[in-house]
Each structure stands twice: as structure tokens, then as C-alpha cells.
Enzyme design. Structure first.
Site, PDB file in Angstrom:
ATOM      1  N   LYS A 127       0.783  -0.820   0.355  1.00  0.00           N
ATOM      2  CA  LYS A 127      -0.233  -0.050   0.417  1.00  0.00           C
ATOM      3  C   LYS A 127       0.765   1.278   0.105  1.00  0.00           C
ATOM      4  O   LYS A 127       1.519   1.346   0.741  1.00  0.00           O
ATOM      5  CB  LYS A 127      -0.819   0.220   1.342  1.00  0.00           C
ATOM      6  CG  LYS A 127      -2.458   1.418   1.226  1.00  0.00           C
ATOM      7  CD  LYS A 127      -2.560   0.840   2.056  1.00  0.00           C
ATOM      8  CE  LYS A 127      -4.112   2.254   2.286  1.00  0.00           C
ATOM      9  NZ  LYS A 127      -4.833   1.907   3.550  1.00  0.00           N
ATOM     10  N   SER A 184     -10.177   1.734   2.723  1.00  0.00           N
ATOM     11  CA  SER A 184      -8.845   2.340   1.935  1.00  0.00           C
ATOM     12  C   SER A 184      -7.226   1.754   0.865  1.00  0.00           C
ATOM     13  O   SER A 184      -7.044   2.329   0.051  1.00  0.00           O
ATOM     14  CB  SER A 184      -7.920   3.995   2.848  1.00  0.00           C
ATOM     15  OG  SER A 184      -7.200   2.479   3.270  1.00  0.00           O
ATOM     16  N   SER A 228      -9.607  -0.591   6.467  1.00  0.00           N
ATOM     17  CA  SER A 228      -8.992  -0.206   5.671  1.00  0.00           C
ATOM     18  C   SER A 228      -8.405  -0.941   5.045  1.00  0.00           C
ATOM     19  O   SER A 228      -8.377  -1.245   3.743  1.00  0.00           O
ATOM     20  CB  SER A 228      -7.747   0.957   5.858  1.00  0.00           C
ATOM     21  OG  SER A 228      -8.912   2.021   5.522  1.00  0.00           O
TER      22      SER A 228
END
Lengths: 475, 97
Positions: A72, A147, A171
Site C-alpha cells: 500500500k 482504503s 481499511s
């Protein structure tokens, strides 16, 4: 019977059964074919560079020697652009690695690229990214959740077998649920946040994402551990449990959370529970309580912490710095005004309000009191049950554009997941089933430091439901 | 407690947060803040007078050993700085406001 995708790949690479060139070429072939449809990555590393690194790493005796991983883009990677999906950090190249990256490199993992996310992890659909939305491989019209949506989509598309995400209020688990993969929000303090670009410190953890429980557990065992550079890591490691029995496991179903979920989601969830029940799991309905207060409390705390954390982005030492002349107040305000997207600005402004004189007691302290009530309720339930379950997300993956313009509607998606962050307990999402070919997630929450138990249990559940190593068919 | 979200409040928040908003953003954010504060207002239904706030999920903090470590080199530390001179960062003016 037991799926161990990454360990098998490591062994094949080491023995030469799987040719390095073939492994890397195939991955990139797939990436080139699919990426323009799903947009899972913000940065993809050069193929030849990656190939060279894989060749070097398979000589190491690491547990992940040569394995490609997606990371990420809010986790610092030395020499690889780390943008947090923000214009603010569009060209920021960290001069150091996050602790989790150091640990992965020591075990021989090779970063394939940095994945798309909501800007500074603020969002639940990956639509607030400055670089545009990621699309769900199961249905390109829909969001992959967020996310950590890029990591989830990269797994579901079969580009990588393991990925890193971060979870402040769901997330990791939201994209795990919406993409039909596995994700763990670890017990707070078990994974170092050093090198994670901070959003809300008291809530967030970096965590593993994978396509089965076993790979999830291997990845967690590598990235977790005490770190002198993060004062909130704990020296007490979670007990390693490799095997859990389903028989007589006491499972508490959060009825009030289930009732707030869509019918389609509940039907898949109940179906999964019925299968577990016939394996001897003792299922009982229970209640969390305070469900109407969970989201306001969570968002007050998250925004307050965000306004403080994101004060560092002023464009002077790094980041967007179109403006350099004029007074410091003007310069900072202009750089921040242009560098941040609308959702980030909304949260910082509200956070500043919440922490301002006169409103601190009115909002922030009250939210922290509700946080205690929620933690006490969960702790209490976890003395009665081995594990607490609910659907991971209250809805099916929303269509692109469906929730993004209404903050309250977007925040409502997080009801089931934020409670674990408020309490610091571990929570895992795994596939519960499909509804019209859209994945639905099953969330397991356990006692603080029961991470390995949750993953061992998840491994048994995946066999019963026969839902693991799923890859979406992208048309 | 109903809070009126007007231009004055939005200006105050821009100053507190050091974020300049465009006129369009101002209007949009004014509406959003008002809706979100209504959403937060829900907490006032609860009597929380006897509850202690929980700031953090774990209570143990710790300090690392006070040992000399290898920091980033000056070059590395300044790599992302846009305006620099002889190993220094050039910042905006902090006087004369």
C-alpha cells in the site's frame, strides 16, 4: 488439502521447478493485461530491476525468498515513490524503509509496486485517490472498497499472492471483503507503525492481506514484532497457534450489527453460519450495544488525530510546494489548500474544530468516553465467546460514484469494522460467499493478542466454506 | 447543541488548519461540516458523566534506550526538499506578518 501458496512458490523458485524469468514475466504479463482495467497500482517497478532482485533473493534462505508483494502506498519504501495517493506527496521518495519493509526484505520478499488507496487512507472505496479510482475485479463498475483497495484488487485479480494494507477503521477488511480475499487488522501494538504515514495513530495498524488464511498468518508472523522505533509496539508477542478446532467453538453473532446490514449480505452471512453450525460451532446471538454511537465516536477521534498528524505537510521539507514566497502562514495554507483533496481537507478542518477551545470537551472527550464503553462491551462479550462474528461490510461493493459525494453515506459503510480499531482487538475478514458473483466478507473478532487463533480458525472455516485462493474472472 | 456553520466559522477553521479553500470548496465544505456535526451530535443523547475517556487502546508506553544510532545522512534527509542551500532548507518568511 492445506493451501500454502506462497511457501510452495518459494520452494519451487528455490528448486528451479519454477523459472525466475517465467515467474516474473508471467506476473508482468498479467499486470499489463489487467492493470488498465482495474488500476490497482500507483507505482509499478521496472521489470528488469525486479527480475534481478528476485534472482538475488532466491539465493537467500528467507521464508519469502523471491516472492513478489504489493505494498500500500502509505508505507515508506526506500527509493520507491510513496504518495499516499495524494498530490501532496506525488513525487515524494522516502530515504528509508518502514520497519515492516525491512522485515520483508530480510525474508527475501520483493516489492512489485505500490498500490492505490484513498488519499491518506481517508475513505472506504479508493475513490478519494488523487490518481483515480481502483475498480473491483469482480465487477469493474464497482469499487474495491478502501482504503487499501489497490492491494485488495491486485490479490483478487491474481497479480500477487500477498499484499500489505493498513487499517484505521476497516481499511484492510473492507477491500478484503469486497474482493473475496483475506485480511487481518492486527492487535494494536503488534505491528510497527514506523514508516507508515500516520493518519490516526491510536486506531491504525499495518496488516497482511492474502488469498488464504495460511499465507495471511505467514505474512503476519514476518511483519509483527516489537520495534524500538515505535513506542506503541508491545514486547509481548501473540501466542502462536497453528491449529484450531471448529467443534465447540463459541461464536457470538452481533445481532445489532447484522440487523443494520443489507438483506443480500445477511443471506450470504447466515448461509455461512449454517455450514459452520453443522461442523459443531456453537452459535449464539448477542449484542454489542451503542451501535448508533459507534460511528460518530470513531469519526471524531479519527478526524482529531488526523488534523494533528497531517499538520506536518507544509511543503517545506518535502511534498507539494508550489508556493515558497510570502509569509509562512500564507505559504503553508496555499500549499495545503492545493496539495490535499476534498475529503482530506474536510477531515482536517473538522478535526481542528473538534480540538479547538470550547469544543474539545463537547466532542473529543465524549467520543473517547464512548470508546471506553465500546471496548468494555467487546471485552465483556469476549469473556463469553471465543470469537465474535458479523458481516465485514453492511453492503455489497458500491458502484463507482454511488457513495462518494455523501460523506455520511460513506462513513456508514464502516459500522461493522471500526469497533475493533476503537478497542485495539484483532479482526479478520475472509470470504463468506458470493451474491450474484460479488464477494461478501465474514468478520471474526477475537480477544486482544488472539491474532494467531483467529487465523487458525479462519483456516478451518475456509475449508468448510471451500472459499480460498479465489481469483476474479476479468472480462 | 446546534452549531451554526457560517462563513465566519469556516474562515476560523481555515486559519486553525492552515488550509486555503477555493470559494467553491468553501460552500461545499460548509454544508458537509454542518451535516457531519449533526451526525456527531448523536453522542449528546448519552449520559457519560461517570465514564473515563479512553485515549488509547493500550496503556503501556515505553522509551527506547538512549544510544547513539546512525541517522540519515544530510544528503538523504534533504533529498525531497525543493528549496535548499548549502545543506539548509529555505523556508518561508516567519517575520513581518
Amino acid at each position: 488439502m492445506v493451501s500454502k501458496m506462497i511457501l510452495e512458490t518459494v520452494e519451487k523458485l528455490r528448486s528451479g521447478d519454477l523459472d525466475v524469468d517465467e515467474y516474473v514475466e508471467k506476473t508482468y504479463e498479467k499486470l499489463y493485461r489487467i492493470e488498465n482495467k482495474i488500476k490497482a497500482f500507483i507505482t509499478i517497478r521496472d521489470k528488469e530491476e525486479v527480475k534481478r532482485e528476485v534472482k538475488e533473493k532466491i539465493k537467500l534462505n528467507g521464508r519469502l525468498s523471491g516472492i513478489l508483494i504489493a505494498v500500500k502506498d502509505n508505507i515508506s519504501t526506500k527509493g520507491i515513490r510513496t504518495t499516499c495517493a495524494s498530490k501532496m506527496l506525488e513525487d515524494y521518495i522516502p530515504p528509508y524503509d518502514a520497519t515492516v519493509i525491512e522485515k520483508l526484505k530480510k525474508e527475501g520478499a520483493v516489492i512489485l509496486g505500490k498500490t492505490n488507496m484513498d488519499e491518506f487512507a481517508m475513505g472506504s472505496t479508493t475513490e478519494t485517490s488523487y490518481f483515480g479510482s481502483t475498480r473491483n475485479p469482480w465487477d469493474l463498475e464497482r469499487t474495491p472498497g478502501g482504503s487499501s483497495g489497490g492491494s485488495g484488487a491486485a490479490l483478487a485479480a491474481g497479480i500477487v499472492d500477498i499484499a500489505l494494507g493498513s487499517d484505521t477503521g476497516g481499511s484492510i477488511r473492507a477491500p478484503a471483503a469486497f474482493n473475496g480475499v483475506f485480511g487481518l487488522k492486527p492487535s494494536y501494538g503488534t505491528v510497527s507503525r514506523f514508516g507508515l504515514v500516520a493518519y490516526a495513530n491510536s486506531l491504525e495498524q499495518i496488516g497482511p492481506m492474502a488469498k488464504n488464511a495460511e499465507d495471511l498468518s505467514i505474512l503476519y508472523s514476518i511483519i509483527s514484532g516489537d520495534d524500538p522505533r515505535d513506542a506503541t509496539t508491545i514486547s509481548l508477542a501473540p501466542e502462536k497457534i497453528e491449529n484450531a478446532e471448529l467443534k465447540r467453538v463459541k461464536m457470538g453473532v452481533l445481532k445489532d450489527i447484522v440487523d443494520a446490514s443489507d438483506k443480500a449480505v445477511v443471506s450470504v452471512f447466515n448461509n455461512a453460519l449454517n455450514k459452520l453450525s453443522s461442523e459443531g460451532v456453537e452459535i449464539e446471538e448477542t449484542k454489542l450495544g451503542y451501535t448508533e454511537y459507534v460511528l460518530p465516536a470513531y469519526y471524531i477521534i479519527a478526524m482529531a488525530e488526523a488534523s494533528s498528524n497531517l499538520a506536518r505537510f507544509d511543503g517545506v521539507r518535502y511534498g507539494y510546494s508550489k508556493y515558497g514566497e510570502g509569509s509562512w502562514r500564507e505559504t503553508f495554507a496555499k500549499n495545503r489548500g492545493e496539495g490535499f483533496g476534498i475529503e482530506v481537507k474536510r477531515r482536517i478542518l473538522l478535526g481542528s474544530f473538534i480540538l479547538s477551545a470550547g469544543y474539545y470537551e463537547e466532542f473529543y472527550i465524549k467520543a473517547l468516553k464512548v470508546r471506553r464503553l465500546i471496548k468494555e462491551s467487546l471485552d465483556n462479550l469476549l469473556t463469553k465467546y471465543d470469537v465474535i462474528v458479523s458481516p465485514t461490510m453492511p453492503i455489497l461493493p458500491p458502484k463507482i460514484g454511488e457513495v462518494i459525494d455523501d460523506p455520511i453515506k460513506m462513513y456508514a459503510m464502516d459500522l461493522n469494522t471500526v469497533i475493533a480499531n476503537l478497542a485495539g482487538i484483532p479482526a479478520l475478514s475472509q470470504p463468506a460467499g458470493l451474491y450474484n458473483n460479488l464477494p461478501v466478507g465474514l468478520q471474526l473478532m477475537g480477544k486482544y493478542l488472539s491474532d494467531y487463533y483467529l487465523m487458525a480458525l479462519s483456516s478451518k472455516i475456509e475449508k468448510v466454506l471451500n472459499l480460498y485462493d479465489l481469483t476474479a474472472n476479468i472480462s | 447543541m446546534k452549531i451554526e456553520v457560517n462563513d465566519q466559522l469556516v474562515s476560523k477553521l481555515q486559519n486553525l488548519a492552515l488550509i486555503e479553500l477555493s470559494p467553491n470548496e468553501k460552500e461545499r465544505i460548509k454544508k458537509d461540516i454542518s451535516n457531519i456535526l449533526d451526525f456527531f451530535d448523536k453522542l449528546n443523547e448519552l449520559d457519560l458523566s461517570s465514564i473515563e475517556p479512553l485515549f488509547h487502546p493500550i496503556s503501556t508506553g515505553k522509551l527506547r534506550k538512549d544510544e547513539i544510532q546512525q541517522p540519515l545522512s544530510l544528503d538523504d534527509a534533504l533529498k525531497n526538499v525543493k528549496r535548499k542551500e548549502n545543506g539548509y532548507i529555505i523556508g518561508p518568511a516567519t517575520y513581518g506578518e
